[in-house]
Design a protein around this motif. Structure first.
Motif, PDB file in Angstrom:
ATOM      1  N   HIS A  84      44.565   9.767  25.538  1.00  0.00           N
ATOM      2  CA  HIS A  84      43.343  10.586  25.637  1.00  0.00           C
ATOM      3  C   HIS A  84      42.123   9.688  25.884  1.00  0.00           C
ATOM      4  N   LEU A  85      42.019   8.606  25.093  1.00  0.00           N
ATOM      5  CA  LEU A  85      40.899   7.679  25.276  1.00  0.00           C
ATOM      6  C   LEU A  85      40.946   7.018  26.649  1.00  0.00           C
ATOM      7  N   GLU A  86      42.143   6.678  27.096  1.00  0.00           N
ATOM      8  CA  GLU A  86      42.313   6.059  28.420  1.00  0.00           C
ATOM      9  C   GLU A  86      41.789   6.990  29.513  1.00  0.00           C
ATOM     10  N   ALA A  87      42.111   8.281  29.411  1.00  0.00           N
ATOM     11  CA  ALA A  87      41.639   9.260  30.400  1.00  0.00           C
ATOM     12  C   ALA A  87      40.118   9.377  30.365  1.00  0.00           C
ATOM     13  N   GLN A  88      39.538   9.376  29.163  1.00  0.00           N
ATOM     14  CA  GLN A  88      38.077   9.441  29.040  1.00  0.00           C
ATOM     15  C   GLN A  88      37.444   8.201  29.671  1.00  0.00           C
ATOM     16  N   GLN A  89      38.027   7.044  29.404  1.00  0.00           N
ATOM     17  CA  GLN A  89      37.499   5.808  29.975  1.00  0.00           C
ATOM     18  C   GLN A  89      37.612   5.813  31.493  1.00  0.00           C
ATOM     19  N   GLU A  90      38.705   6.295  32.025  1.00  0.00           N
ATOM     20  CA  GLU A  90      38.869   6.372  33.481  1.00  0.00           C
ATOM     21  C   GLU A  90      37.779   7.231  34.121  1.00  0.00           C
ATOM     22  N   ASP A  91      37.461   8.363  33.488  1.00  0.00           N
ATOM     23  CA  ASP A  91      36.394   9.232  34.000  1.00  0.00           C
ATOM     24  C   ASP A  91      35.057   8.487  34.052  1.00  0.00           C
ATOM     25  N   VAL A  92      34.721   7.818  32.959  1.00  0.00           N
ATOM     26  CA  VAL A  92      33.446   7.108  32.894  1.00  0.00           C
ATOM     27  C   VAL A  92      33.434   5.941  33.877  1.00  0.00           C
ATOM     28  N   ILE A  93      34.523   5.201  33.953  1.00  0.00           N
ATOM     29  CA  ILE A  93      34.590   4.070  34.879  1.00  0.00           C
ATOM     30  C   ILE A  93      34.455   4.545  36.320  1.00  0.00           C
ATOM     31  N   GLY A  94      35.009   5.697  36.628  1.00  0.00           N
ATOM     32  CA  GLY A  94      34.828   6.264  37.968  1.00  0.00           C
ATOM     33  C   GLY A  94      33.364   6.532  38.268  1.00  0.00           C
ATOM     34  N   ARG A  95      32.634   7.078  37.279  1.00  0.00           N
ATOM     35  CA  ARG A  95      31.188   7.324  37.453  1.00  0.00           C
ATOM     36  C   ARG A  95      30.424   6.010  37.597  1.00  0.00           C
ATOM     37  N   VAL A  96      30.832   5.000  36.828  1.00  0.00           N
ATOM     38  CA  VAL A  96      30.181   3.688  36.908  1.00  0.00           C
ATOM     39  C   VAL A  96      30.352   3.118  38.314  1.00  0.00           C
ATOM     40  N   ARG A  97      31.548   3.183  38.837  1.00  0.00           N
ATOM     41  CA  ARG A  97      31.803   2.619  40.171  1.00  0.00           C
ATOM     42  C   ARG A  97      31.059   3.367  41.269  1.00  0.00           C
ATOM     43  N   GLU A  98      30.873   4.676  41.083  1.00  0.00           N
ATOM     44  CA  GLU A  98      30.095   5.445  42.061  1.00  0.00           C
ATOM     45  C   GLU A  98      28.619   5.075  41.995  1.00  0.00           C
ATOM     46  N   ARG A  99      28.089   4.977  40.793  1.00  0.00           N
ATOM     47  CA  ARG A  99      26.649   4.746  40.595  1.00  0.00           C
ATOM     48  C   ARG A  99      26.270   3.280  40.776  1.00  0.00           C
ATOM     49  N   ILE A 100      27.153   2.372  40.365  1.00  0.00           N
ATOM     50  CA  ILE A 100      26.855   0.935  40.399  1.00  0.00           C
ATOM     51  C   ILE A 100      28.026   0.222  41.072  1.00  0.00           C
ATOM     52  N   PRO A 101      28.074   0.224  42.400  1.00  0.00           N
ATOM     53  CA  PRO A 101      29.218  -0.367  43.118  1.00  0.00           C
ATOM     54  C   PRO A 101      29.461  -1.839  42.795  1.00  0.00           C
ATOM     55  N   ALA A 102      28.427  -2.558  42.392  1.00  0.00           N
ATOM     56  CA  ALA A 102      28.586  -3.978  42.088  1.00  0.00           C
ATOM     57  C   ALA A 102      29.208  -4.220  40.717  1.00  0.00           C
ATOM     58  N   ALA A 103      29.395  -3.176  39.921  1.00  0.00           N
ATOM     59  CA  ALA A 103      29.944  -3.327  38.571  1.00  0.00           C
ATOM     60  C   ALA A 103      31.389  -3.816  38.628  1.00  0.00           C
ATOM     61  N   GLU A 104      31.703  -4.740  37.737  1.00  0.00           N
ATOM     62  CA  GLU A 104      33.068  -5.241  37.593  1.00  0.00           C
ATOM     63  C   GLU A 104      33.538  -4.882  36.193  1.00  0.00           C
ATOM     64  N   VAL A 105      34.538  -4.019  36.111  1.00  0.00           N
ATOM     65  CA  VAL A 105      35.060  -3.594  34.812  1.00  0.00           C
ATOM     66  C   VAL A 105      36.120  -4.583  34.361  1.00  0.00           C
ATOM     67  N   GLY A 106      36.007  -4.984  33.103  1.00  0.00           N
ATOM     68  CA  GLY A 106      36.953  -5.945  32.538  1.00  0.00           C
ATOM     69  C   GLY A 106      37.877  -5.285  31.532  1.00  0.00           C
ATOM     70  N   PHE A 107      37.959  -5.885  30.366  1.00  0.00           N
ATOM     71  CA  PHE A 107      38.857  -5.391  29.322  1.00  0.00           C
ATOM     72  C   PHE A 107      38.448  -4.003  28.850  1.00  0.00           C
TER      73      PHE A 107
END
Length: 146
Positions: A84-107
């Protein structure tokens, strides 16, 4: 000559009358705004170690509620809440990548902290904090022995 002097004064007065937000950004400020910084992004739902229940279909996983330590809890309930948490994180990370293309997601973290590490341009931290599903954004501080 008199006409040129008048024109210079008019341009100066016009520039002085412009609002402060219309001022150009200095090259140094632009470089600083694009400087990458490491951050921790926290999501609002509790991590596995603190989840006390409340979401339909997901049992509590917090040791304070279950009476079982997380080290011995290799149970289906923990796995389902992690998913469940993984799915929530995926949603947010998708928004981050759309809004801030230069963002690099780590751990990504789920056990004692619900969130992820990222490297983002300094100037985009406020945008990141305003994204739906983001509870807080904190800059990572590095400490070195003295």
């Amino acid at each position: 000559m008199h006409g040129t002097d008048f024109l210079r004064r008019a341009v100066f007065l016009l520039a002085a009358a412009l609002p402060a937000h219309a001022a150009p950004i200095s090259p140094a400020a632009a470089v600083a705004a694009n400087r990458p910084i490491p951050v921790l992004v926290q999501l609002p739902e509790p991590p596995v170690a603190r989840y006390s229940g409340g979401i339909a279909g997901l049992s509590a996983t917090a040791p304070s509620v279950t009476g079982v330590t997380l080290l011995t809890a290799r149970r289906e309930e923990v796995a389902r809440y992690r998913d469940h948490l993984e799915a929530q994180q995926e949603d947010v990370i998708g928004r981050v990548r759309e809004r801030i293309p230069a963002a690099e997601v780590g751990f990504r973290y789920k056990t004692v902290f619900n969130g992820f590490a990222a490297i983002v341009p300094l100037g985009s931290v406020k945008d990141l904090a305003r994204l739906p599903g983001v509870a807080s954004v904190r800059a990572v501080r590095e400490y070195f022995p003295t």
